[in-house]
Scaffold this active site. Structure first.
Site, short mmCIF file in Angstrom:
data_model
loop_
_atom_site.label_atom_id
_atom_site.label_comp_id
_atom_site.label_asym_id
_atom_site.label_seq_id
_atom_site.Cartn_x
_atom_site.Cartn_y
_atom_site.Cartn_z
N GLU A 81 -13.79 -5.55 10.12
CA GLU A 81 -12.06 -5.24 9.73
C GLU A 81 -11.54 -4.65 10.57
O GLU A 81 -13.10 -3.05 10.82
CB GLU A 81 -11.14 -5.59 9.04
CG GLU A 81 -11.37 -4.98 7.79
CD GLU A 81 -10.47 -5.03 6.28
OE1 GLU A 81 -9.56 -4.53 7.11
OE2 GLU A 81 -10.70 -5.62 6.12
N ARG A 125 -10.47 3.06 11.94
CA ARG A 125 -12.27 2.56 10.62
C ARG A 125 -12.58 1.17 11.13
O ARG A 125 -11.78 0.90 10.66
CB ARG A 125 -11.84 3.62 9.46
CG ARG A 125 -13.29 3.18 8.81
CD ARG A 125 -12.68 3.31 7.38
NE ARG A 125 -12.96 2.00 6.55
CZ ARG A 125 -11.56 2.21 5.86
NH1 ARG A 125 -10.81 3.20 5.83
NH2 ARG A 125 -11.37 0.53 5.42
N GLU A 134 0.86 -1.36 0.04
CA GLU A 134 0.04 0.14 -0.18
C GLU A 134 0.99 1.33 -0.06
O GLU A 134 0.11 2.45 0.37
CB GLU A 134 -1.07 0.45 1.00
CG GLU A 134 -1.79 -1.26 1.25
CD GLU A 134 -3.07 -1.20 1.94
OE1 GLU A 134 -3.53 -0.25 2.83
OE2 GLU A 134 -2.93 -1.82 3.50
N GLY A 172 -6.54 5.38 5.27
CA GLY A 172 -6.67 6.30 4.09
C GLY A 172 -6.82 7.75 4.73
O GLY A 172 -8.08 7.78 5.75
N TYR A 198 -9.23 3.86 -3.97
CA TYR A 198 -8.63 5.11 -4.53
C TYR A 198 -8.38 4.99 -6.09
O TYR A 198 -8.33 6.75 -6.04
CB TYR A 198 -7.13 4.73 -4.11
CG TYR A 198 -7.09 4.20 -3.23
CD1 TYR A 198 -7.06 4.84 -2.26
CD2 TYR A 198 -7.09 2.49 -2.95
CE1 TYR A 198 -7.37 4.17 -0.35
CE2 TYR A 198 -7.21 2.04 -0.93
CZ TYR A 198 -6.86 3.07 -0.61
OH TYR A 198 -6.40 2.27 0.94
N ASP A 252 -14.83 -0.95 9.88
CA ASP A 252 -15.80 -2.08 8.55
C ASP A 252 -17.18 -3.71 8.62
O ASP A 252 -17.44 -3.93 9.27
CB ASP A 252 -15.14 -2.11 7.17
CG ASP A 252 -14.47 -1.02 7.20
OD1 ASP A 252 -14.25 -0.08 6.91
OD2 ASP A 252 -12.81 -2.14 6.29
N ASN A 280 -9.04 -0.35 10.55
CA ASN A 280 -8.37 0.22 10.09
C ASN A 280 -7.92 1.05 11.11
O ASN A 280 -8.16 1.49 11.79
CB ASN A 280 -8.16 0.73 8.83
CG ASN A 280 -8.80 -0.77 7.67
OD1 ASN A 280 -8.14 -0.92 7.17
ND2 ASN A 280 -10.14 -1.08 7.30
N SER A 319 -6.54 -2.61 2.32
CA SER A 319 -7.39 -2.13 0.72
C SER A 319 -7.51 -2.51 -0.61
O SER A 319 -7.69 -2.84 -1.84
CB SER A 319 -6.24 -0.97 0.21
OG SER A 319 -5.71 0.16 0.74
#
Length: 311
Positions: free
Chosen positions: A264, A249, A16, A270, A210, A251, A266, A144
């Site tokens: 998951e 974050r 990433e 990002g 992205y 999800d 993070n 990602s």
């Protein structure tokens, strides 16, 4: 608040890297615009000991994936005594490992999709029969959506496994949850408004995250106030179950009956112009620059006191 000399850690050597460089550049610009003495620092190109030699007072971690989000750089910063943003060593390592995350969530009674660990000797046809198709195949320790595939038939499992195992020796097959995808940005002890993600692609993959301009991000997410509050509480519980702190974050997916399944966490999400945490912050009136300041203010070391409320 005076932050001293700040290193924005970006780039690194994970899959990433390019996304991290974009995140880091935006964070760097935001902090400088607010008068912070911030400097870009790429651990792939410089020795981390330079952080001490050049008298950096704290670090904003904008690294994604391995060697940045998995507890490794957090361990170095702990050793150097440099406060950093985001979760500590253990929580970062656990959140990066989707298998260990699931095991902990199961132990805490938190909902996550049924799954199986795939190995070279696994009977893939039997796995597909037990989980059903479609299903997702993903490396356990990548972000990602790198190396991830949506598998519609058992015949495609071999190819999906071969792709995923290139990125991590531990590969997970996960039951497909047929419903809306949501994400909850955590800032301190607060979960920001949930975002509903819609993409015309097979799933919310790297390009959808992205590159593509046809991904839709819905705020509000189309939930009742009661449902949103319950899901925000679930996100916070999942975040705390792994020992995460500062920001991050979570999800999750909803099935057709509205039942939630955690996917998951993070721990260094990002921060690009396509990213979800800044989007959620804007929805409650927090400008990107102020978001970066609030995250930076939360920087600390394991065992050192941090304010329970960021900012």
């Amino acid at each position: 608040m005076s932050f001293g000399k700040v290193a924005v850690l970006m780039g690194g050597k994970s899959a990433e890297r390019e996304v991290s460089l974009k995140s880091g550049a935006m964070v760097l610009g935001a902090l400088r615009s607010r008068g912070v003495d911030a400097h870009a620092f790429d651990p792939a190109e410089r020795n981390l000991e330079d952080l001490l030699k050049q008298k950096f007072a704290r670090a904003f971690i904008a690294l994604h994936g391995r060697f940045g989000e998995d507890g490794t750089v957090q361990g170095v910063l702990e050793w150097l005594g440099i406060p950093y943003t985001g979760s500590g060593i253990l929580a970062s390592a656990l959140a990066m490992d989707k298998l260990r995350t699931k095991l902990l969530w199961h132990a805490e009674g938190l909902p996550t999709p049924p799954y199986e660990v795939l190995r070279r000797e696994s009977e893939l046809q039997a796995v597909a029969k037990r989980l059903g198709t479609p299903l997702f195949v993903k490396p356990a320790a990548e972000g990602s959506s790198v190396g991830m595939s949506k598998v519609r038939s058992a015949a495609s499992l071999d190819e999906a496994y071969a792709l995923a195992v290139n990125y991590d020796p531990v590969v997970i097959a996960e039951k497909f949850i047929d419903g809306p995808e949501l994400t909850g940005a955590v800032l301190g002890d607060e979960v920001l408004p949930l975002i509903r993600i819609e993409t015309p692609r097979e799933f919310y993959d790297y390009e959808a995250k992205y590159i593509a301009n046809d991904t839709r991000y819905l705020i509000p997410a189309g939930l009742s106030a009661k449902k949103e509050k319950a899901l925000q509480a679930l996100c916070l519980k999942a975040f705390r179950a792994l020992g995460c702190r500062g920001w991050g974050r979570v999800d999750l997916m909803l099935d057709k009956r509205g039942r939630a399944y955690l996917l998951e966490i993070n721990t260094a999400p990002g921060m690009t112009d396509h990213s979800l945490v800044p989007m959620a912050a804007r929805a409650v009136g927090i400008a990107y620059e102020d978001l970066c300041l609030r995250i930076l203010q939360s920087a600390g070391l394991s065992g050192s006191p941090r304010s329970p409320h960021v900012g």
